[in-house]
Scaffold this motif. Sequence first.
Motif, mmCIF file in Angstrom:
data_model
loop_
_atom_site.group_PDB
_atom_site.id
_atom_site.type_symbol
_atom_site.label_atom_id
_atom_site.label_comp_id
_atom_site.label_asym_id
_atom_site.label_seq_id
_atom_site.Cartn_x
_atom_site.Cartn_y
_atom_site.Cartn_z
ATOM 1 N N LEU A 119 0.822 -1.212 0.000
ATOM 2 C CA LEU A 119 0.000 0.000 0.000
ATOM 3 C C LEU A 119 0.851 1.255 0.000
ATOM 4 O O LEU A 119 0.597 2.192 -0.756
ATOM 5 C CB LEU A 119 -0.931 0.026 1.209
ATOM 6 N N VAL A 184 -15.592 7.681 9.389
ATOM 7 C CA VAL A 184 -14.703 7.307 8.282
ATOM 8 C C VAL A 184 -15.206 7.915 6.980
ATOM 9 O O VAL A 184 -14.419 8.429 6.169
ATOM 10 C CB VAL A 184 -14.596 5.771 8.160
ATOM 11 N N LEU A 188 -13.131 10.397 4.619
ATOM 12 C CA LEU A 188 -12.894 10.006 3.229
ATOM 13 C C LEU A 188 -13.292 11.129 2.287
ATOM 14 O O LEU A 188 -12.549 11.467 1.350
ATOM 15 C CB LEU A 188 -13.692 8.744 2.895
ATOM 16 N N ILE A 211 -14.594 2.933 -1.701
ATOM 17 C CA ILE A 211 -13.329 3.119 -0.985
ATOM 18 C C ILE A 211 -13.432 2.525 0.420
ATOM 19 O O ILE A 211 -12.494 1.894 0.912
ATOM 20 C CB ILE A 211 -12.964 4.621 -0.891
ATOM 21 N N LEU A 212 -14.570 2.706 1.065
ATOM 22 C CA LEU A 212 -14.773 2.127 2.398
ATOM 23 C C LEU A 212 -14.665 0.610 2.343
ATOM 24 O O LEU A 212 -14.028 -0.011 3.197
ATOM 25 C CB LEU A 212 -16.148 2.543 2.930
ATOM 26 N N PHE A 215 -11.025 -0.417 1.975
ATOM 27 C CA PHE A 215 -10.298 -0.296 3.236
ATOM 28 C C PHE A 215 -10.601 -1.453 4.182
ATOM 29 O O PHE A 215 -9.727 -1.909 4.909
ATOM 30 C CB PHE A 215 -10.627 1.038 3.906
ATOM 31 N N HIS A 216 -11.842 -1.928 4.172
ATOM 32 C CA HIS A 216 -12.189 -3.072 5.019
ATOM 33 C C HIS A 216 -11.401 -4.311 4.618
ATOM 34 O O HIS A 216 -11.056 -5.137 5.460
ATOM 35 C CB HIS A 216 -13.691 -3.355 4.924
ATOM 36 N N VAL A 218 -8.385 -4.139 3.026
ATOM 37 C CA VAL A 218 -6.942 -3.863 3.000
ATOM 38 C C VAL A 218 -6.330 -3.667 4.377
ATOM 39 O O VAL A 218 -5.322 -4.313 4.733
ATOM 40 C CB VAL A 218 -6.661 -2.618 2.128
ATOM 41 N N LEU A 219 -6.898 -2.779 5.192
ATOM 42 C CA LEU A 219 -6.180 -2.297 6.369
ATOM 43 C C LEU A 219 -5.958 -3.341 7.461
ATOM 44 O O LEU A 219 -4.846 -3.418 8.000
ATOM 45 C CB LEU A 219 -6.885 -1.052 6.922
ATOM 46 N N LEU A 250 -7.349 0.718 -5.549
ATOM 47 C CA LEU A 250 -7.166 2.009 -4.893
ATOM 48 C C LEU A 250 -6.114 2.839 -5.611
ATOM 49 O O LEU A 250 -6.282 4.044 -5.831
ATOM 50 C CB LEU A 250 -6.771 1.780 -3.434
ATOM 51 N N GLY A 306 -4.567 5.924 3.999
ATOM 52 C CA GLY A 306 -5.650 5.834 4.981
ATOM 53 C C GLY A 306 -5.520 6.940 6.012
ATOM 54 O O GLY A 306 -4.434 7.447 6.264
ATOM 55 N N SER A 487 -6.076 -2.767 13.300
ATOM 56 C CA SER A 487 -5.990 -2.790 11.840
ATOM 57 C C SER A 487 -4.675 -2.085 11.488
ATOM 58 O O SER A 487 -3.738 -2.100 12.273
ATOM 59 C CB SER A 487 -7.207 -2.074 11.271
#
Length: 504
Positions: A119, A184, A188, A211-212, A215-216, A218-219, A250, A306, A487
């Motif tokens: 990332l 969030v 964003l 995007i949300l 992130f769920h 990825v992070l 992303l 993020g 996370s």
Amino acid sequence: MSNSLLTFQRLLQPPQLVFCLFLLLLARFTLFFVSYLKARRQFPGPPVSSMWFGNLSETMSDDIHDKWRAWHRKYGPIYQTWNSIFSRVIYVGDPRVVSKIANSNWPKIPTQYSGFKPLSGSALFAQMDQERWKQQRKGLAPAFQPQTVNEQYPTLQKYLMKFIEEIDGAAKHGSLIDFSTLDVLLTLDFVGEVAFGTELNAIRDGENCRILQIFHDVLPELMKCGLFPLRAKIPIMKSTRLMHRGIKELRELAYIAVQSARASDDETKPESGTGSRRIFEILALQRGADGGYLFSAKELVDNYGGDPTAHAITFAIYEILKKPDVLTKLQAELDTLLPHDCEVPTIEQVSRLRYLNFIIKETLRYNGPGFGTFRYTPRNVEINGYKLPANTTLALWNPQVHRDPNLWGPDADEFSPDRWYTKDGQTAVEGPRFIPIPGSYFPFSYGPRKCLGEGLAMLEMSLTLATLFKRYDLTLQERFNMEFLPSFTLCSKNGLPVKARLRV
């Protein structure tokens, strides 16, 4: 033929050669194992649960932040864990040592940050090349000067108005709001526009915001890859493969934003650092002495991974609502210093909210979303009596330092904004401001690599919390207790369900 030559020729025969190689490997393994046993005794730490994988099962658990604190108190401010027989992490929690390492700008350890590279690439926080880091930092700095940060106010105000529209609607119908998600979505929208020049429509789309969803995926996985970098390089786990796919998507969105900004570049625009442009425009269009863009598109994309500010806002709301005395003091300050009809305060107005500032500082101490930084030294070094080994991961980690009773007193595990009033911890509203000892408080990292975005984050938090608690009476869902998840930053595992009612 001499006897020595005959002996050498015999050694070259296949059976003898294999035996010699075996002896060499055995000797090497013996030396490694002896050094491993010696390293195991160098610092205290929790017993390993596996000979080969050390404490990996514990460091991958959802409650690792609690374990860090428990280990710190049990084994002392410098302790170690093992990710495998080949990899250990020494946690540095002595403020004197933290301060010296950070202020001396020890290099970040490449092996550990390789887990974040999918990332973050060569972002400022993960940049291994010290000279390139200096160039990047110098180039990024103008976009985060106080004047430039303040010029982002109209954008934040615009999205805060959308934020309160959502809450007004829920208040009208008496429905629960998950603030962990709404916070969030707010950040964003704000960061998407000021950092990438893109309207993400996150608040409008709610949980359907793409995007949300990315992130769920990825992070949480990225945090595990940071602790165990091999996980990112060999994506056996389904969650790791999802992470890589999400990051690719992303990055593609971010590259489009960079290209769009540069396609409309106009030489008549004001020089970087002047005018009232968005931060992204300043960075994307900034040029070097040779006339070329100062940052490559990849570097600009790397430097956004993020925004932990949303989680800090969520934690602050949660702690305020758990403490009626804190809520009462905060709303009294807001009612005294803000106009009755205020929707979104001005920057000048929030700058006078002293108690709100203490709440934010205490939130960042008590459950700050950021964990710290990984460093190393290429040679053995002794600091304050601690002998730190060469080429070993050193975690300057704040979750345990920020809760150390030896530094913060017997109430270190209590959320208490009042501690920021006076140095001796006594509540005296007009007393001098409490200043932690160097190295004991670093929510935005520490030393020359301290986060450039601190001012922007503080502005986001101040304006959001002031807007929220001035306008609404909030109540937690009955019997709700937040569960925390490490996370990429610390966040809520089970949301933050709250009911809102317009204040009279």
